[in-house]
Design an enzyme around this catalytic site. Structure first.
Site, PDB file in Angstrom:
ATOM      1  N   LYS A  80       0.875  -1.176   0.000  1.00 56.41           N
ATOM      2  CA  LYS A  80       0.000   0.000   0.000  1.00 56.41           C
ATOM      3  C   LYS A  80       0.910   1.223   0.000  1.00 56.41           C
ATOM      4  CE  LYS A  80      -4.629   0.665   0.864  1.00 56.41           C
ATOM      5  NZ  LYS A  80      -5.780  -0.186   0.627  1.00 56.41           N
ATOM      6  N   GLY A 177     -24.102   4.156   5.801  1.00 51.81           N
ATOM      7  CA  GLY A 177     -23.203   4.750   4.819  1.00 51.81           C
ATOM      8  C   GLY A 177     -23.664   4.484   3.397  1.00 51.81           C
ATOM      9  N   GLY A 179     -22.340   5.719   0.487  1.00 54.78           N
ATOM     10  CA  GLY A 179     -21.344   6.203  -0.469  1.00 54.78           C
ATOM     11  C   GLY A 179     -21.362   5.308  -1.695  1.00 54.78           C
ATOM     12  N   VAL A 181     -20.037   2.343  -2.360  1.00 54.33           N
ATOM     13  CA  VAL A 181     -20.359   0.933  -2.153  1.00 54.33           C
ATOM     14  C   VAL A 181     -21.770   0.766  -1.591  1.00 54.33           C
ATOM     15  CG1 VAL A 181     -19.680  -1.183  -0.960  1.00 54.33           C
ATOM     16  CG2 VAL A 181     -17.921   0.386  -1.766  1.00 54.33           C
TER      17      VAL A 181
END
Ligand SMILES: NC(=O)C1=CN([C@@H]2O[C@H](COP(=O)(O)OP(=O)(O)OC[C@H]3O[C@@H](n4cnc5c(N)ncnc54)[C@H](O)[C@@H]3O)[C@@H](O)[C@H]2O)C=CC1
Ligand SMILES: O=C(O)CCC(=O)C(=O)O
Length: 354
Positions: A80, A177, A179, A181
């Site tokens: 990452k 949430g 958003g 997804v």
């Protein structure tokens, strides 16, 4: 922070600091483990308070990718990167290109992709300087629909585990949430005939999902205590904690959010004690990385989605291991990933390289 001690304790392979004065780039690439293949994981752009915080985040996230990629059955390792800066004001073509050159210098040991603060356009700019980047507009693009499809497949596995039937028709799912997804997930749930309860901090988003899918909206702090069958956290991490777990009335928790358990051991055990089935987050949300990693060998959407559908069986396997070894499902996921890495590490080759 003693960096080498941290890397040694967590078995990291490599940490690369990249800086380019003219473009203002300050990036940190962490490669955790390349046993299974080149390290793949997104780049995050964030306003870190200190260099130490950024380094620690890169190291922590890269280790998480090793587990996610291994548990997903991918032949890729974990890495990452983080860029220190404000994604709303510090981006420029030259910064992405400078970053792309650093990624290229690793010669494929690290393949980058999207994470928080990085958009598809930025990925295309990185691609001007390196081939070791995935999630291009012309290939797999935005990972969110793929992630949501994987989460949906895993939620069905959870339903089978809890109710003996994978159908979500008539089940009530509370989604935290809305958003990228969360919204796609609501679409899948609606299509299958589930009742949806939703929350978000943006009223506009809530209104859209309520009108599109006939969802019931509640205030953000009310989502935990809903009379629902499944709670699907798709916003923040650490939302399964001492305050929220006692409020839950659901039989299962399965959502996209990363690092849902505030304390993996304590809160994983607490869910187990209460008989709440928990789908380990990094197994459930691996659809994005399964999709993006298909770009390494070209990109075939059907093939990618067939792979994503295996999340159903991977979640079931976590429940099987948890039952077999009397451990939490999160520990079972870790065991599944570690066992695969160990097994592949021991495969002998008869090919001798000159
Ligand atoms: N996008 C992807 O492909 C992947 C996402 N994930 C994880 O899934 C989660 C969701 O990802 P995205 O949809 O891409 O993020 P997003 O940033 O598009 O959506 C998050 C949503 O949560 C809402 N939110 C924030 N705080 C809230 C609160 N206290 N209560 C209710 N809602 C709140 C935000 O307003 C936003 O609508 C994140 O934890 C992310 O790390 C994991 C793997 C891949
Ligand atoms: O989904 C992506 O584009 C990158 C994969 C990744 O970094 C993640 O799953 O956290």
């Amino acid at each position: 922070m003693n960096i080498f001690e941290y890397m040694n304790n967590n078995e990291h392979e490599q940490l690369v600091l990249c800086q380019d004065e003219k473009s203002g780039l300050k990036a940190i690439i962490a490669i955790h483990d390349t046993t299974l293949g080149p390290a793949l994981g997104g780049t995050r752009m964030w306003t870190y308070n200190s260099e130490e915080e950024a380094i620690e985040d890169a190291l922590r996230l890269s280790r998480g990718m090793t587990y996610k990629n291994a548990a997903a059955g991918l032949n890729i390792g974990g890495g990452k990167a983080v860029i220190m800066g404000d994604p709303n004001s510090d981006k420029s073509e030259e910064m992405w290109r400078a970053y792309g050159r650093f990624v290229q210098s690793l010669n494929g040991r690290y393949i980058t992709a999207q994470d928080v603060g990085v958009k598809v356009d930025d990925i295309d700019n990185i691609n001007l300087e390196t081939e070791h980047v995935a999630g291009l507009q012309s290939k797999s693009g935005d990972p969110s629909p793929a992630t949501a499809y994987g989460v949906y497949s895993g939620v069905k596995a959870v339903a089978e585990q809890v109710w003996g039937d994978s159908s979500l028709s008539g089940k009530t799912v509370a989604v935290q949430g809305l958003g990228s997804v969360g919204q796609y997930l609501c679409g899948h749930l609606h299509e299958e005939g589930a009742n949806i309860i939703v929350t978000d901090i943006y009223q506009e988003t809530i209104d859209k999902v309520v009108s599109q899918y006939g969802a019931k909206a509640v205030e953000p702090d009310e989502i935990y205590e809903q009379e629902a069958d499944i709670f699907a956290p798709c916003a923040l991490g650490a939302i399964l904690n001492d305050e929220t777990i006692p409020k839950l009335k659901v039989k299962a928790v399965a959502g996209a959010a990363n690092n849902q358990l505030k304390d993996e051991k304590v809160h994983g055990e607490e869910l187990k004690k209460r008989g709440i089935a928990h789908a380990p987050d990094y197994v459930l949300n691996a659809g994005g990385v399964m999709n993006v990693s298909e770009e390494i060998s070209g990109y075939d959407k059907d093939k990618a989605y067939r792979k994503i559908a295996t999340i159903y069986d991977r979640i079931k396997k976590c429940f099987e291991i948890a039952k077999r070894d009397d451990i939490t499902t999160h520990e079972a996921a870790n065991r599944m990933a570690e066992e695969r890495i160990e097994a592949i590490k021991n495969v002998k080759t008869s090919y001798v390289r000159y």
